[in-house]
Design a protein around this motif. Structure first.
Motif, PDB file in Angstrom:
ATOM      1  N   LEU A  96       0.866  -1.178   0.000  1.00 27.64           N
ATOM      2  CA  LEU A  96       0.000   0.000   0.000  1.00 27.64           C
ATOM      3  C   LEU A  96       0.906   1.233   0.000  1.00 27.64           C
ATOM      4  CD1 LEU A  96      -2.774   1.359   0.186  1.00 27.64           C
ATOM      5  CD2 LEU A  96      -2.581   1.235   2.684  1.00 27.64           C
ATOM      6  N   HIS A  97       0.869   1.978  -1.102  1.00 26.95           N
ATOM      7  CA  HIS A  97       1.703   3.178  -1.216  1.00 26.95           C
ATOM      8  C   HIS A  97       0.926   4.382  -0.677  1.00 26.95           C
ATOM      9  CE1 HIS A  97       4.954   1.460  -3.759  1.00 26.95           C
ATOM     10  NE2 HIS A  97       3.996   0.588  -4.049  1.00 26.95           N
ATOM     11  N   LEU A  98       1.587   5.165   0.160  1.00 30.49           N
ATOM     12  CA  LEU A  98       0.932   6.289   0.822  1.00 30.49           C
ATOM     13  C   LEU A  98       1.760   7.559   0.643  1.00 30.49           C
ATOM     14  CD1 LEU A  98       0.152   4.349   4.086  1.00 30.49           C
ATOM     15  CD2 LEU A  98      -1.576   5.128   2.473  1.00 30.49           C
ATOM     16  N   ALA A  99       1.093   8.643   0.278  1.00 31.61           N
ATOM     17  CA  ALA A  99       1.748   9.942   0.172  1.00 31.61           C
ATOM     18  C   ALA A  99       1.440  10.751   1.414  1.00 31.61           C
ATOM     19  CB  ALA A  99       1.263  10.688  -1.063  1.00 31.61           C
ATOM     20  N   VAL A 100       2.482  11.358   2.006  1.00 35.79           N
ATOM     21  CA  VAL A 100       2.318  12.178   3.210  1.00 35.79           C
ATOM     22  C   VAL A 100       3.040  13.502   2.989  1.00 35.79           C
ATOM     23  CG1 VAL A 100       2.010  10.321   4.901  1.00 35.79           C
ATOM     24  CG2 VAL A 100       4.311  11.006   4.223  1.00 35.79           C
ATOM     25  N   SER A 101       2.583  14.535   3.682  1.00 38.21           N
ATOM     26  CA  SER A 101       3.218  15.845   3.559  1.00 38.21           C
ATOM     27  C   SER A 101       4.296  16.048   4.608  1.00 38.21           C
ATOM     28  CB  SER A 101       2.166  16.953   3.688  1.00 38.21           C
ATOM     29  OG  SER A 101       1.488  16.857   4.931  1.00 38.21           O
ATOM     30  N   TRP A 102       4.420  15.090   5.539  1.00 36.29           N
ATOM     31  CA  TRP A 102       5.421  15.153   6.594  1.00 36.29           C
ATOM     32  C   TRP A 102       5.814  13.720   6.946  1.00 36.29           C
ATOM     33  CZ3 TRP A 102       8.590  18.643   8.387  1.00 36.29           C
ATOM     34  CH2 TRP A 102       9.245  18.456   9.609  1.00 36.29           C
ATOM     35  N   PRO A 103       7.082  13.457   7.250  1.00 37.21           N
ATOM     36  CA  PRO A 103       7.495  12.083   7.529  1.00 37.21           C
ATOM     37  C   PRO A 103       6.589  11.404   8.552  1.00 37.21           C
ATOM     38  CG  PRO A 103       9.412  13.501   7.441  1.00 37.21           C
ATOM     39  CD  PRO A 103       8.217  14.404   7.345  1.00 37.21           C
ATOM     40  N   PRO A 127       2.770  19.564   0.525  1.00 36.12           N
ATOM     41  CA  PRO A 127       1.519  19.625   1.301  1.00 36.12           C
ATOM     42  C   PRO A 127       0.309  20.068   0.496  1.00 36.12           C
ATOM     43  CG  PRO A 127       3.339  20.565   2.546  1.00 36.12           C
ATOM     44  CD  PRO A 127       3.861  20.307   1.173  1.00 36.12           C
ATOM     45  N   ASP A 128       0.494  21.055  -0.402  1.00 43.81           N
ATOM     46  CA  ASP A 128      -0.670  21.528  -1.165  1.00 43.81           C
ATOM     47  C   ASP A 128      -1.198  20.455  -2.106  1.00 43.81           C
ATOM     48  OD1 ASP A 128       1.701  21.750  -2.625  1.00 43.81           O
ATOM     49  OD2 ASP A 128       0.899  23.329  -3.907  1.00 43.81           O
TER      50      ASP A 128
END
Length: 562
Positions: A96-103, A127-128
């Motif tokens: 499951l690949h997940l994108a985050v704006s902060w580690p 983040p935007d």
């Protein structure tokens, strides 16, 4: 893939000063990158690259939502932790690949593992971009209304909802919708009950844009409408009659004035919100789209000691914005400026501005009478709505006052015949009016992504015919600017709006036509003979200048408007 860590305590950020680490920790996850960038003295893009290098978490090359994995994450989890499932080609189904704006930290990893047993692969993203993915796929206010449907109540307790209930969820959702509208630059928000759904739309740059919404919105419809009525101090038990109210909404330390209108429909009450100017921005004559020649023609009249300057156009065409720009142009310490408006959309430093209140008898006409006893040099009347107001404004201009006001007509010559229809004597109109400006607003091409493209001669000639322009206008035109779409303009190809103007200054020949009560067409022919540029001609000039497109001008203006 590295093991997830708390970047603030075990990563390179641990070497920052204590106050910097506290500021990062206190910021929402969507704002932590910006705080970190400030702390290390880098641009956000560079800070993101440093985060990726320090944590071993790669930056996502392509941000596409994984529709199949989207149901795995509750909307509240995605919104609060700023995390979305990504579609990665050739990836094993077990990942499951997940994108985050902060580690990610252990808390986020544990919560995600609560909902899936798949192996987690983390990616960093701006983040935007993450916020936009959450909004587009989980809806505006994602997570606000998720409480009632969440299977795991412990998730909400962990996120600070121990005493949350349905009312609190609705309050958060309404605030999220308004806040998002402000960020998108919307001028209006429409809550429209339909059969089997509650539709919400923003008006951005003059066009209605559907708002992506949570799937379970319908069950909260009545509560959302009631919340809006409570905020506007309306009678929530009255659902059969239209109501009007106002909301003072706080955002970023400033108060936004919102006009609220409700009307009963066959399904429920429809609620419209008009967002008035938040930052009280100063609009100049150059910023509203006037070219050098137009500014020069208007400035000559603004220097006059008396007379009427009329700005005409439909609702939402920028009339109040133009009047504000004119007032700022002439504003000085030796002029006494008094305005009467409904509502006061812009603050003019040094001016005396009055908000009408018809419910207590403070109307345009009654206020205007008292203004004349206040020794004004310049008077601005928000709108001429009746003969009484028009009559007082005309007489004020004839007694040595410069008067600015607006009227609802399609073109500049039509304003004169409209005043005659209202019962004003033609000889008074001919003596008082110094300038009439008709205007429209068209979307401005995004300066970041607009590109020149070859024109299709046949299509161009058809568009010119619709505008009533001669085919000769297209001679020598081989390419024009066209929209492309980028992050700066949210993929629309347009950002902001620009004005088209039709400027009429009556001369002696026109005075005679006015006194003889000639038709609008006769006045228009006379004005064009003496150099008046029509709205369509103004629009074509903006197209040639690369500021908008011919399709935009056609959308806003037709031959029926001429």
């Amino acid at each position: 893939m590295p093991v997830e860590i708390d970047f603030l305590t075990a990563g390179p950020a641990a070497g920052l000063r204590e106050e910097a680490r506290q500021a990062i920790a206190a910021a929402p996850r969507s704002e932590r990158l910006e705080e970190y960038a400030k702390a290390i003295g880098r641009a956000p893009k560079e800070a993101l690259a440093e985060l990726a290098a320090a944590t071993g978490i790669a930056i996502a090359n392509e941000l596409r939502i994984d529709e199949a994995a989207k149901p795995i994450l509750p909307a509240r989890l995605a919104a609060d932790f700023q995390v979305v499932p990504l579609k990665v080609n050739d990836s094993p189904e077990a990942e499951l690949h997940l994108a985050v704006s902060w580690p990610p930290d252990d808390t986020l990893a544990d919560w995600v593992r609560t909902f899936t047993h798949r192996e987690l692969r983390w990616h960093l993203a701006p983040p935007d971009k993450v916020q936009q993915l959450i909004r587009d796929n989980y809806g505006v206010g994602a997570g606000s209304l998720d409480l009632a449907d969440a299977a795991d109540v412990a998730l909400h307790e962990s996120l600070g909802d121990t005493d949350a209930d349905e009312d609190a969820a609705v309050v958060r959702f309404v605030s999220d919708v308004i806040t998002q509208a402000i960020e998108d630059g919307a001028t209006d928000i429409h809550f429209e009950p339909q059969e089997g759904q509650l539709r919400i739309r923003y008006r951005v740059d003059g066009l209605l844009v559907p708002v992506p919404l949570p799937e379970n919105l319908l069950r909260f419809q009545d509560a959302i409408i009631s919340r809006l009525k409570i905020m506007a101090r309306l009678n929530i038990s009255e659902k059969r009659l239209p109501q009007d109210g106002r909301i003072a909404f706080r955002v970023d330390g400033a108060s936004l004035d919102i006009r609220v209108s409700t009307i009963p429909t066959i399904y429920a009450e429809s609620v419209s919100l008009r967002l008035l100017n938040l930052r009280k921005e100063a609009y100049t004559m150059d910023r509203i789209g006037l070219d050098a020649d137009e500014r020069e023609r208007i400035t000559r009249v603004l220097d006059s000691p008396h007379g009427i300057v009329l700005v005409t156009g439909p609702t939402g065409s920028g009339k109040s914005t133009s009047l504000n720009a004119f007032l700022r142009q002439i504003n000085s310490t030796d002029l006494r400026i008094v305005t009467v408006e409904d509502p006061i959309e812009y603050e003019v430093p040094g001016a005396n501005q009055i908000q009408v209140r018809p419910e207590i008898g403070l109307t345009f006409a009654s206020t205007l009478r008292h203004i004349l006893r206040q020794d004004p040099d310049v008077i601005m009347v928000g709108e001429v709505r009746d003969r009484e107001t028009a009559d007082i404004a005309i007489r004020a201009s004839l007694t040595g006052h410069l008067v600015f006001t607006t009227l609802h007509t399609n073109d500049a010559p039509g304003a004169i015949t409209r005043l005659i229809d209202m019962g004003i004597e033609p000889f008074l109109i001919a003596s008082a009016i110094e300038l009439v400006i008709a205007q429209r607003l068209v979307r401005r091409l995004c300066p970041q992504c607009a590109r020149s493209a070859p024109v299709e001669p046949k299509k161009l000639l058809e568009s010119l015919a619709v505008l009533g322009l001669e085919p000769s206008a297209a001679e020598g035109v081989t390419e024009l600017k066209s929209p492309v779409g980028c992050d700066h303009c949210r993929g629309t190809g347009f950002r902001g709006r620009i004005g088209l103007f039709e400027i009429l200054r009556p001369n002696e020949e026109m005075h005679d036509l006015i006194v003889r009560r000639e038709s609008t067409r006769a006045l228009a022919r006379c004005a064009q003979k003496h150099g008046m540029r029509t709205l369509t001609q103004s629009g074509w000039a903006k197209v040639l200048a690369g500021e908008t497109t011919i399709d935009e001008v056609v959308r806003i203006i037709s031959v029926n408007d001429r």
